[in-house]
Design a protein around this motif. Sequence first.
Motif, PDB file in Angstrom:
ATOM      1  N   PHE A 145     -22.578  35.468  67.762  1.00  0.00           N
ATOM      2  CA  PHE A 145     -22.628  36.109  66.446  1.00  0.00           C
ATOM      3  C   PHE A 145     -22.658  37.502  66.470  1.00  0.00           C
ATOM      4  O   PHE A 145     -23.363  38.239  65.872  1.00  0.00           O
ATOM      5  CB  PHE A 145     -24.033  35.391  65.771  1.00  0.00           C
ATOM      6  N   THR A 146     -21.769  38.042  67.052  1.00  0.00           N
ATOM      7  CA  THR A 146     -21.216  39.339  67.064  1.00  0.00           C
ATOM      8  C   THR A 146     -20.083  39.599  66.048  1.00  0.00           C
ATOM      9  O   THR A 146     -19.683  38.770  65.852  1.00  0.00           O
ATOM     10  CB  THR A 146     -20.792  39.909  68.658  1.00  0.00           C
ATOM     11  N   ASN A 147     -19.881  40.926  65.854  1.00  0.00           N
ATOM     12  CA  ASN A 147     -18.735  41.139  65.066  1.00  0.00           C
ATOM     13  C   ASN A 147     -17.728  40.726  65.451  1.00  0.00           C
ATOM     14  O   ASN A 147     -16.675  39.921  64.844  1.00  0.00           O
ATOM     15  CB  ASN A 147     -18.463  42.736  64.895  1.00  0.00           C
ATOM     16  N   GLU A 148     -17.201  40.694  66.734  1.00  0.00           N
ATOM     17  CA  GLU A 148     -16.018  40.146  67.462  1.00  0.00           C
ATOM     18  C   GLU A 148     -16.089  38.862  67.731  1.00  0.00           C
ATOM     19  O   GLU A 148     -15.084  38.042  67.142  1.00  0.00           O
ATOM     20  CB  GLU A 148     -15.948  40.583  69.047  1.00  0.00           C
ATOM     21  N   GLY A 149     -17.346  37.922  67.635  1.00  0.00           N
ATOM     22  CA  GLY A 149     -17.387  36.523  67.995  1.00  0.00           C
ATOM     23  C   GLY A 149     -17.023  36.004  66.545  1.00  0.00           C
ATOM     24  O   GLY A 149     -16.496  34.963  66.523  1.00  0.00           O
ATOM     25  N   GLU A 150     -17.795  36.725  65.472  1.00  0.00           N
ATOM     26  CA  GLU A 150     -17.404  36.143  64.171  1.00  0.00           C
ATOM     27  C   GLU A 150     -15.918  36.417  63.615  1.00  0.00           C
ATOM     28  O   GLU A 150     -15.294  35.297  63.132  1.00  0.00           O
ATOM     29  CB  GLU A 150     -18.216  36.992  62.813  1.00  0.00           C
ATOM     30  N   ALA A 151     -15.264  37.512  63.918  1.00  0.00           N
ATOM     31  CA  ALA A 151     -13.746  37.626  63.647  1.00  0.00           C
ATOM     32  C   ALA A 151     -13.154  36.612  64.336  1.00  0.00           C
ATOM     33  O   ALA A 151     -12.065  35.988  63.739  1.00  0.00           O
ATOM     34  CB  ALA A 151     -13.381  38.811  64.003  1.00  0.00           C
ATOM     35  N   THR A 152     -13.438  36.379  65.892  1.00  0.00           N
ATOM     36  CA  THR A 152     -12.686  35.259  66.520  1.00  0.00           C
ATOM     37  C   THR A 152     -12.856  33.975  65.853  1.00  0.00           C
ATOM     38  O   THR A 152     -11.735  33.036  65.808  1.00  0.00           O
ATOM     39  CB  THR A 152     -13.178  35.295  67.990  1.00  0.00           C
ATOM     40  N   ALA A 153     -13.869  33.700  65.569  1.00  0.00           N
ATOM     41  CA  ALA A 153     -14.457  32.240  64.950  1.00  0.00           C
ATOM     42  C   ALA A 153     -13.584  31.958  63.430  1.00  0.00           C
ATOM     43  O   ALA A 153     -12.718  30.988  63.234  1.00  0.00           O
ATOM     44  CB  ALA A 153     -15.869  32.034  64.501  1.00  0.00           C
ATOM     45  N   HIS A 154     -13.404  33.389  62.622  1.00  0.00           N
ATOM     46  CA  HIS A 154     -12.756  33.289  61.392  1.00  0.00           C
ATOM     47  C   HIS A 154     -11.116  33.161  61.773  1.00  0.00           C
ATOM     48  O   HIS A 154     -10.703  32.053  61.104  1.00  0.00           O
ATOM     49  CB  HIS A 154     -12.884  34.474  60.625  1.00  0.00           C
ATOM     50  N   TYR A 155     -10.661  33.772  62.687  1.00  0.00           N
ATOM     51  CA  TYR A 155      -9.322  33.647  63.020  1.00  0.00           C
ATOM     52  C   TYR A 155      -8.962  32.219  63.542  1.00  0.00           C
ATOM     53  O   TYR A 155      -8.008  31.520  62.939  1.00  0.00           O
ATOM     54  CB  TYR A 155      -9.035  34.665  64.303  1.00  0.00           C
ATOM     55  N   ILE A 156      -9.886  31.657  64.118  1.00  0.00           N
ATOM     56  CA  ILE A 156      -9.434  30.382  64.787  1.00  0.00           C
ATOM     57  C   ILE A 156      -9.610  29.258  63.803  1.00  0.00           C
ATOM     58  O   ILE A 156      -8.868  28.246  63.766  1.00  0.00           O
ATOM     59  CB  ILE A 156     -10.467  29.825  66.118  1.00  0.00           C
TER      60      ILE A 156
END
Length: 198
Positions: A145-156
């Motif tokens: 639940f970091t900015n990068e982790g959230e962006a990765t989850a959204h993209y996937i």
Amino acid sequence: MKPPSALATLIDALRALPGVGPKSAHRIAYHLMQHDRPGAERLGNALLNATSSLHHCAKCNTFTEADICETCADEERDASLLCVVETPADQAMLEQTMTYKGFYFVLMGRLSPLDGIGPREIHFDRLMKRATDGAVREVVLATNFTNEGEATAHYIAQALKARGLAVSRLARGVPVGGELEYVDAGTIARAVLDRRSV
């Protein structure tokens, strides 16, 4: 006084470890050479062995010594569930909860365009191939639940939903900004049980 070159090289190598700064690396190197040479040799041999014998699992991308890791070879697991994590350490934490019985895909990172990490670097094509193998029905996104982790989850999630797969995300029992590797197993277990669709 400058340390001998071999010692300077050791200090520099130790600085590559997370959380080890210049002073800590200096102390560790001197401790190993002064007080624990057998421990230093064991550490060196273990590192050499790991780098030569570990590679990525052909199915889930985690570390293994065989072509397929033990988790992927386990026929008792639920083939309809695929959990996406950032690192093998995150996978290990989820396994400790004993609440998830499906398979995994380990990204070995997260999207971070500023650092030059895009879909290729997180093995996005391999993930899509694995998720659309016909057996998977739900993909659980367990990125941090970091900015990068959230962006990765959204993209996937967008890519998977476009292919007709059900996608869920760990519930926010995991602290915002937290990384799975450092969260207690009870919190992760609750997050797995309370996952939600995205």
